[in-house]
Design a protein around this motif. Structure first.
Motif, PDB file in Angstrom:
ATOM      1  N   PHE A  81       0.623  -1.223   0.078  1.00 42.17           N
ATOM      2  CA  PHE A  81      -0.084  -0.076  -0.109  1.00 42.17           C
ATOM      3  C   PHE A  81       0.922   1.264   0.065  1.00 42.17           C
ATOM      4  N   SER A  82       2.166   1.237  -0.083  1.00 35.21           N
ATOM      5  CA  SER A  82       2.693   2.350  -0.100  1.00 35.21           C
ATOM      6  C   SER A  82       2.949   3.063  -1.481  1.00 35.21           C
ATOM      7  N   ALA A  83       2.755   4.363  -1.692  1.00 36.64           N
ATOM      8  CA  ALA A  83       2.781   5.201  -2.696  1.00 36.64           C
ATOM      9  C   ALA A  83       4.078   4.883  -3.638  1.00 36.64           C
ATOM     10  N   GLY A  84       5.169   4.788  -3.109  1.00 41.94           N
ATOM     11  CA  GLY A  84       6.423   4.650  -3.894  1.00 41.94           C
ATOM     12  C   GLY A  84       6.376   2.872  -4.602  1.00 41.94           C
ATOM     13  N   VAL A  85       5.810   1.956  -3.880  1.00 41.48           N
ATOM     14  CA  VAL A  85       5.895   0.737  -4.501  1.00 41.48           C
ATOM     15  C   VAL A  85       4.634   0.765  -5.777  1.00 41.48           C
ATOM     16  N   THR A  86       3.627   1.529  -5.517  1.00 45.39           N
ATOM     17  CA  THR A  86       2.492   1.552  -6.495  1.00 45.39           C
ATOM     18  C   THR A  86       3.114   2.222  -7.611  1.00 45.39           C
ATOM     19  N   LEU A  87       4.062   3.388  -7.679  1.00 45.04           N
ATOM     20  CA  LEU A  87       4.583   3.960  -8.543  1.00 45.04           C
ATOM     21  C   LEU A  87       5.618   2.840  -9.408  1.00 45.04           C
ATOM     22  N   MET A  88       6.379   2.100  -8.556  1.00 38.80           N
ATOM     23  CA  MET A  88       7.301   1.053  -9.074  1.00 38.80           C
ATOM     24  C   MET A  88       6.653  -0.022  -9.870  1.00 38.80           C
ATOM     25  N   LEU A  89       5.358  -0.385  -9.392  1.00 40.46           N
ATOM     26  CA  LEU A  89       4.421  -1.226 -10.322  1.00 40.46           C
ATOM     27  C   LEU A  89       4.239  -0.805 -11.474  1.00 40.46           C
ATOM     28  N   ARG A  90       3.804   0.504 -11.633  1.00 38.34           N
ATOM     29  CA  ARG A  90       3.356   1.117 -12.653  1.00 38.34           C
ATOM     30  C   ARG A  90       4.524   1.394 -13.583  1.00 38.34           C
ATOM     31  N   LEU A  91       5.871   1.717 -13.111  1.00 36.40           N
ATOM     32  CA  LEU A  91       6.988   1.761 -14.117  1.00 36.40           C
ATOM     33  C   LEU A  91       7.493   0.335 -14.344  1.00 36.40           C
ATOM     34  N   ALA A  92       7.234  -0.492 -13.707  1.00 32.07           N
ATOM     35  CA  ALA A  92       7.800  -2.175 -13.834  1.00 32.07           C
ATOM     36  C   ALA A  92       6.727  -2.352 -15.056  1.00 32.07           C
ATOM     37  N   ARG A  93       5.719  -2.178 -15.040  1.00 33.04           N
ATOM     38  CA  ARG A  93       4.804  -2.474 -16.355  1.00 33.04           C
ATOM     39  C   ARG A  93       5.155  -1.842 -17.456  1.00 33.04           C
ATOM     40  N   GLU A  94       5.488  -0.491 -17.473  1.00 34.94           N
ATOM     41  CA  GLU A  94       5.804   0.165 -18.758  1.00 34.94           C
ATOM     42  C   GLU A  94       7.147  -0.226 -19.302  1.00 34.94           C
ATOM     43  N   MET A  95       8.100  -0.571 -18.288  1.00 39.00           N
ATOM     44  CA  MET A  95       9.568  -1.070 -18.701  1.00 39.00           C
ATOM     45  C   MET A  95       9.470  -2.409 -19.459  1.00 39.00           C
ATOM     46  N   GLY A  96       8.483  -3.155 -18.854  1.00 40.10           N
ATOM     47  CA  GLY A  96       8.243  -4.638 -19.249  1.00 40.10           C
ATOM     48  C   GLY A  96       7.785  -4.425 -20.807  1.00 40.10           C
ATOM     49  N   MET A  97       7.053  -3.432 -21.051  1.00 42.17           N
ATOM     50  CA  MET A  97       6.464  -3.202 -22.389  1.00 42.17           C
ATOM     51  C   MET A  97       7.525  -2.752 -23.439  1.00 42.17           C
ATOM     52  N   ALA A  98       8.599  -1.893 -22.797  1.00 44.42           N
ATOM     53  CA  ALA A  98       9.377  -1.037 -23.569  1.00 44.42           C
ATOM     54  C   ALA A  98      10.461  -1.866 -23.735  1.00 44.42           C
ATOM     55  N   LEU A  99      10.899  -2.902 -22.783  1.00 46.13           N
ATOM     56  CA  LEU A  99      12.356  -3.624 -22.918  1.00 46.13           C
ATOM     57  C   LEU A  99      11.979  -5.096 -23.298  1.00 46.13           C
ATOM     58  N   SER A 100      12.064  -5.391 -24.370  1.00 45.88           N
ATOM     59  CA  SER A 100      11.798  -6.837 -24.833  1.00 45.88           C
ATOM     60  C   SER A 100      12.526  -8.082 -24.130  1.00 45.88           C
ATOM     61  N   ALA A 101      11.494  -9.084 -23.911  1.00 43.03           N
ATOM     62  CA  ALA A 101      12.326 -10.099 -23.388  1.00 43.03           C
ATOM     63  C   ALA A 101      13.209 -10.908 -24.159  1.00 43.03           C
ATOM     64  N   GLU A 102      13.536 -10.511 -25.388  1.00 41.29           N
ATOM     65  CA  GLU A 102      14.556 -11.105 -26.303  1.00 41.29           C
ATOM     66  C   GLU A 102      15.664 -10.434 -25.953  1.00 41.29           C
ATOM     67  N   ARG A 103      15.779  -9.201 -25.582  1.00 38.90           N
ATOM     68  CA  ARG A 103      17.074  -8.453 -25.290  1.00 38.90           C
ATOM     69  C   ARG A 103      17.595  -8.298 -23.762  1.00 38.90           C
ATOM     70  N   PHE A 104      16.248  -7.961 -22.999  1.00 42.67           N
ATOM     71  CA  PHE A 104      16.438  -7.825 -21.600  1.00 42.67           C
ATOM     72  C   PHE A 104      15.740  -8.787 -20.507  1.00 42.67           C
ATOM     73  N   ASP A 105      16.947  -9.474 -19.924  1.00 43.42           N
ATOM     74  CA  ASP A 105      16.297 -10.445 -18.815  1.00 43.42           C
ATOM     75  C   ASP A 105      16.091  -9.515 -17.669  1.00 43.42           C
TER      76      ASP A 105
END
Length: 252
Positions: free
Chosen positions: A109-133
């Motif tokens: 429920f922390s604001a920081g983790v909420t933002l981290m989850l949002r960024l994680a989703r966006e980074m997963g979308m931008a950084l392909s699984a073929e190039r980024f582990d």
């Protein structure tokens, strides 16, 4: 967490009408010291608590989730759910309750983790699984009984969502011994335990030529309690549905 939630609720100016506990007599002594109030009702089950509440904040054990879902749905009481590690059937019980009542469910429920989850989703979308582990490393106090943490799994879910895959299909098994080379597209987890660390999470995207790191550290458990109380204040009057902390923070 129980003590933190109680303090955060009182400091927010909300009225604490009751709570659930295994031993009401022992809990009453602690509550007297914490609240200096004598009007808190100690209940042995959620049905009893739901009858006197507008909103229930629930950080109990996963084994209680299905029963709590039925009780709160039946009473029409909003539910702030921070319990993690739910099975598919337990999550279905939460989803079913959200057809009738407003539910805010979050692994953290922390604001920081909420933002981290949002960024994680966006980074997963931008950084392909073929190039980024993608690897997630978390560390908590030595008393924590589950691993990986619910927050770490939520980060993994966010990356998987960004990559349009299911975490269950790409989650790497625990690595030990001759486990073989890392498979392309896997999302790996490492859980560390020691001392009294409140919670540290780090998400690493690593390619052959660069690494991007996203991290969060909690210094006090009150950050989780304060966020849950914020969610409780926000959810009052909301229509039935399953909400997240992104909704509470106005990010969705």
């Amino acid at each position: 967490m129980g003590q933190g939630l109680l303090k955060s609720t009182l400091e927010a100016g909300c009225v604490v009408v009751g709570g659930t506990c295994r031993d009401p007599e022992a809990a009453a002594l602690s509550l007297a010291d914490l609240t200096r109030e004598g009007s808190i009702t100690l209940c042995t089950d959620m049905t009893q608590l739901a009858e006197i509440s507008d909103v229930v904040i629930d950080f109990t054990h996963v084994s209680s989730v299905a029963d709590h879902a039925r009780a709160l749905k039946g009473a029409g009481v909003a539910w702030i759910l921070g319990t993690t590690g739910l099975s598919e059937s337990e999550q279905r019980a939460v989803d079913d309750a959200a057809q009738t009542i407003a539910v805010v469910q979050a692994a953290n429920f922390s604001a920081g983790v909420t933002l981290m989850l949002r960024l994680a989703r966006e980074m997963g979308m931008a950084l392909s699984a073929e190039r980024f582990d993608a690897e997630i490393v978390e560390m908590h106090h030595r008393q924590k009984v589950d691993a990986p943490s619910g927050t770490a799994l939520a980060i993994g879910e966010a990356v998987a969502q960004g990559r349009d895959v299911k975490l269950s299909d790409v989650r790497a098994p625990v690595r030990e011994g001759q486990c073989g080379a890392r498979k392309t597209g896997e999302i790996g987890f490492a859980a560390l335990r020691g001392g009294q660390i409140v919670g540290e999470h780090e998400l690493l995207f690593t390619s052959a030529t660069e690494q991007i790191t996203l991290g969060h550290r909690a210094f006090d458990r009150r950050v989780f309690a304060d966020g849950a109380v914020q969610a409780a204040e926000w959810v009052r009057g909301k229509i039935a549905g399953l909400y997240s902390m992104e909704d509470v923070l106005g990010l969705s």
